[in-house]
Design a protein around this motif. Structure first.
Motif, PDB file in Angstrom:
ATOM      1  N   TYR A  96      -6.444  -0.166   0.790  1.00 28.11           N
ATOM      2  CA  TYR A  96      -7.124   1.100   0.533  1.00 28.11           C
ATOM      3  C   TYR A  96      -7.100   2.026   1.738  1.00 28.11           C
ATOM      4  CZ  TYR A  96      -8.211  -0.216  -4.161  1.00 28.11           C
ATOM      5  OH  TYR A  96      -8.074  -0.554  -5.472  1.00 28.11           O
ATOM      6  N   GLU A 153      -3.189   7.927  -7.436  1.00 31.43           N
ATOM      7  CA  GLU A 153      -2.380   7.206  -8.420  1.00 31.43           C
ATOM      8  C   GLU A 153      -2.377   5.709  -8.183  1.00 31.43           C
ATOM      9  OE1 GLU A 153       1.498   8.928  -8.311  1.00 31.43           O
ATOM     10  OE2 GLU A 153       0.607  10.929  -8.295  1.00 31.43           O
ATOM     11  N   LYS A 154      -2.984   5.251  -7.112  1.00 32.13           N
ATOM     12  CA  LYS A 154      -2.885   3.810  -6.792  1.00 32.13           C
ATOM     13  C   LYS A 154      -4.219   3.092  -6.993  1.00 32.13           C
ATOM     14  CE  LYS A 154       0.492   4.753  -3.251  1.00 32.13           C
ATOM     15  NZ  LYS A 154       1.455   4.151  -2.378  1.00 32.13           N
ATOM     16  N   THR A 155      -4.171   2.013  -7.773  1.00 32.55           N
ATOM     17  CA  THR A 155      -5.342   1.149  -7.893  1.00 32.55           C
ATOM     18  C   THR A 155      -4.865  -0.292  -7.748  1.00 32.55           C
ATOM     19  OG1 THR A 155      -6.042   2.681  -9.604  1.00 32.55           O
ATOM     20  CG2 THR A 155      -7.415   0.735  -9.269  1.00 32.55           C
ATOM     21  N   PHE A 156      -5.609  -1.069  -6.974  1.00 35.62           N
ATOM     22  CA  PHE A 156      -5.203  -2.457  -6.736  1.00 35.62           C
ATOM     23  C   PHE A 156      -6.268  -3.426  -7.240  1.00 35.62           C
ATOM     24  CE2 PHE A 156      -3.294   0.081  -3.255  1.00 35.62           C
ATOM     25  CZ  PHE A 156      -1.958  -0.120  -3.567  1.00 35.62           C
ATOM     26  N   SER A 180      -3.609   3.509   1.896  1.00 37.05           N
ATOM     27  CA  SER A 180      -3.237   4.425   0.811  1.00 37.05           C
ATOM     28  C   SER A 180      -4.089   5.691   0.820  1.00 37.05           C
ATOM     29  CB  SER A 180      -3.278   3.726  -0.549  1.00 37.05           C
ATOM     30  OG  SER A 180      -4.569   3.305  -0.835  1.00 37.05           O
ATOM     31  N   LYS A 224      -2.709   9.219  -3.304  1.00 33.70           N
ATOM     32  CA  LYS A 224      -3.733   8.175  -3.291  1.00 33.70           C
ATOM     33  C   LYS A 224      -4.421   7.974  -4.642  1.00 33.70           C
ATOM     34  CE  LYS A 224      -7.072  11.274  -1.235  1.00 33.70           C
ATOM     35  NZ  LYS A 224      -7.754  11.656  -0.046  1.00 33.70           N
ATOM     36  N   ALA A 236       3.630   0.741  -3.632  1.00 31.95           N
ATOM     37  CA  ALA A 236       3.210   0.443  -5.013  1.00 31.95           C
ATOM     38  C   ALA A 236       2.853   1.733  -5.736  1.00 31.95           C
ATOM     39  CB  ALA A 236       2.009  -0.494  -4.991  1.00 31.95           C
ATOM     40  N   LYS A 237       2.996   1.666  -7.057  1.00 27.51           N
ATOM     41  CA  LYS A 237       2.673   2.862  -7.852  1.00 27.51           C
ATOM     42  C   LYS A 237       1.693   2.477  -8.956  1.00 27.51           C
ATOM     43  CE  LYS A 237       6.859   5.493  -7.194  1.00 27.51           C
ATOM     44  NZ  LYS A 237       8.262   5.286  -7.473  1.00 27.51           N
ATOM     45  N   SER A 283       0.820  -1.200   0.000  1.00 25.59           N
ATOM     46  CA  SER A 283       0.000   0.000   0.000  1.00 25.59           C
ATOM     47  C   SER A 283       0.864   1.265   0.000  1.00 25.59           C
ATOM     48  CB  SER A 283      -0.889  -0.078   1.235  1.00 25.59           C
ATOM     49  OG  SER A 283      -1.305   1.145   1.614  1.00 25.59           O
ATOM     50  N   LYS A 313      -1.309   1.235 -11.268  1.00 29.82           N
ATOM     51  CA  LYS A 313      -2.211   0.080 -11.220  1.00 29.82           C
ATOM     52  C   LYS A 313      -1.407  -1.179 -10.929  1.00 29.82           C
ATOM     53  CE  LYS A 313      -5.657   1.949 -14.321  1.00 29.82           C
ATOM     54  NZ  LYS A 313      -5.238   3.331 -14.045  1.00 29.82           N
ATOM     55  N   THR A 314      -1.788  -1.876  -9.874  1.00 28.06           N
ATOM     56  CA  THR A 314      -1.003  -3.060  -9.488  1.00 28.06           C
ATOM     57  C   THR A 314      -1.936  -4.241  -9.234  1.00 28.06           C
ATOM     58  OG1 THR A 314       0.429  -1.495  -8.312  1.00 28.06           O
ATOM     59  CG2 THR A 314       0.857  -3.833  -7.953  1.00 28.06           C
TER      60      THR A 314
END
Ligand code: UDX
Ligand code: ADP
Length: 475
Positions: free
Chosen positions: A149, A160-163, A152, A158, A124-125, A121, A127-128
């Protein structure tokens, strides 16, 4: 959106992470794979020039590491950097049974999973895709999601991050891990996002038939892993319970296994009676299943699965008791040679090995053990038995000590019994006549794996007991 996976990070360089990533690296030369671990010594051993020092012994692993290491397979202690660079992250950390607190003795300890999720969290940068590889309790994916979530949300970047979370349980068996990974019966992918599922499938279809890739929802995938292991363990407890009936009635477990296994509905695999199942998964997963059942009020179902573990513990004690009884009711000061310490052949893993419990019990009874195993280090045995190794001189003048030998023929000198606990091939073709001649009479072989050829042993002057048969002669 379409994912293109170029850079994989695997958190955890253990028995699952190491071999799994090695096989992906071999089959996907265009993808960079970084296997990271907080255990620095383990990483150093993965990077050791001498491939004999790899931390894990698996047939075929050395060759792949030799081919791919430094090209597209890297082992690193830099967890954060490799998380940041990855588009797909496998979580392959340990999840042992909790020893204290809520659910102790049953639930899995998820502290390493939680720590990994927090690190992902944070570092990571973009989409992961996060892939659960470790065996986990059902609904762990939702815990991971919450951590990813909620942590992050506090972070400045925040948006920029999607998991995307997938469950992709590992079905490899130790000792045949590379074979199992090269040619699995199935690959199971559970998830909600179709594109993420596709991205992971695209890795596997480089070497596995499309038809073998099964997709399910997250919870079915997580539960299927637990249930697969529970069914396999149940089979071992079933055949081990039958081994005791065979010894009592004069039936022969090999013949019974062959007879029942010829029925296609039963199948011939996984029907070898033995000293009880070991390994890091079976007991842990059934305990987990029991915990889940109790949580949902399914007490009868929990009781049902608990019996699988009870029979396993009983088999281990039963064997120890037979050994002591056959040696005139006492092993005190006697020299007992233990052949094999790993939980099965072709691995150096000793987690939950029946050998640990059998050795401990025999030492409590005063037996002096000379242990031989081709792949397990003496330091590992010290950890498992929670007892320092004695010198060979001490062994002859004390009780309840152990020593690791590198040579079976030296070990058996004046021994009262040889106890075969792991089915290493090399034990089959030992010179059993020479062994028998070196031992103190009356001497015994206890074959807990039904490994030796009874016809050869019966021509030698030695007592022979084997699992699911007993010690009858006249074969
Ligand atoms: C198991 C599952 O097979 C694998 O799919 C999962 O991913 C992890 O757990 P593993 O524990 O590595 O793999 O080895 P396995 O071959 O399943 O053996 C487990 C135990 O059962 C060992 O102690 C083995 O000696 C014992 N066993 C196995 C028997 O006693 N008899 C058999 O016929 C088979
Ligand atoms: P398995 O049989 O499931 O692979 P192992 O114990 O052999 O289990 O391997 C798990 C590995 O995961 C260990 O080497 C451990 O050090 C590593 N590990 C646990 N937590 C973390 C973490 N937060 N970051 C990196 N590595 C971790």
């Amino acid at each position: 959106m379409v994912f293109e996976v170029k850079n994989i990070c695997c958190i955890g360089a253990g028995y699952v992470g190491g071999p799994s990533m090695a096989v992906i690296a071999k089959n996907c030369p265009d993808i960079q794979i970084n296997v990271v671990d907080i255990n620095i010594e383990r990483i150093e051993r993965w990077n050791d020039k001498n491939l004999k020092n790899l931390p894990i012994y698996e047939p075929g692993l050395e060759e792949i590491v030799k081919k791919c290491r430094g090209k597209n397979l890297h082992f690193s202690k830099n967890v954060n950097l490799n998380i940041a660079n990855a588009d797909m992250i496998f979580i392959s950390v340990n999840t042992p049974t909790k020893t204290k607190g809520l659910g102790a003795g049953f639930a899995s300890d998820l502290k390493w999973i939680e720590k990994s999720a927090r690190e992902i969290s944070k570092y990571a940068k973009g989409k992961t895709i996060i892939v659960e590889k470790s065996t986990l309790p059902v609904k762990t994916a939702s815990t991971i999601k919450k951590i990813l979530y909620s942590t992050s949300e506090n972070s400045s970047d925040k948006n920029e991050k999607t998991f995307y979370i997938l469950s992709n349980p590992e079905f490899l068996a130790e000792g045949s891990a590379i074979k199992d990974l090269d040619n699995p019966d199935r690959v199971l992918i559970g998830g909600e996002d179709e594109e993420a599922i596709k991205a992971l499938s695209n890795l596997y279809i480089k070497w596995i038939d499309k038809e073998k890739i099964l997709t399910t929802n997250l919870w079915s995938s997580e539960l299927s892993k637990l249930i697969s292991n529970a069914f396999l363990a149940q089979r071992i407890s079933s055949i081990n319970s039958v081994s005791a009936i065979c010894e009592a009635t004069g039936a022969d477990i090999k013949e019974v296994s062959m007879a029942i296994g010829s029925d296609k509905r039963i199948g011939k695999f996984f029907l070898n009676a033995g000293p009880g199942f070991g390994g890091s998964c079976f007991k842990k997963d059934i305990l987990n299943l029991i915990y889940i059942c109790k949580h949902y009020g399914l007490d009868k179902v929990a009781d049902y699965w608990e019996q699988v573990i009870n029979i396993n513990s009983w088999q281990i004690s039963r064997i120890t008791q037979i050994i002591v009884e056959k040696l005139f009711g006492t092993v005190s000061g006697k020299r007992l040679v233990i052949l094999g310490f790993s939980f099965k052949a072709n691995t150096n893993d000793t987690r939950e090995s029946p050998a640990i419990y059998i050795c401990q019990k025999l030492m409590i009874e005063g037996g002096n053990l000379i242990i031989y195993d081709p792949k397990v280090d003496y330091s590992q045995i010290e950890n498992d038995l929670n007892k320092k190794m004695a010198s060979i001189e001490e062994i002859d003048h004390s009780e309840g000590e152990w020593y690791k030998s590198k040579n079976i023929y030296n070990a058996v000198q004046d021994a009262d019994a040889v106890i075969l606990l792991t089915e290493w091939d090399q034990f089959i073709n030992l010179d059993w006549e020479r062994i028998s001649n070196s031992m103190r009479k009356p001497s015994w072989i206890f074959d807990t794996r039904y490994l030796l050829d009874p016809r050869i042993i019966s021509s030698i002057n030695i007592n022979y007991w084997r699992i699911g048969y007993g010690d009858k002669r006249g074969i």
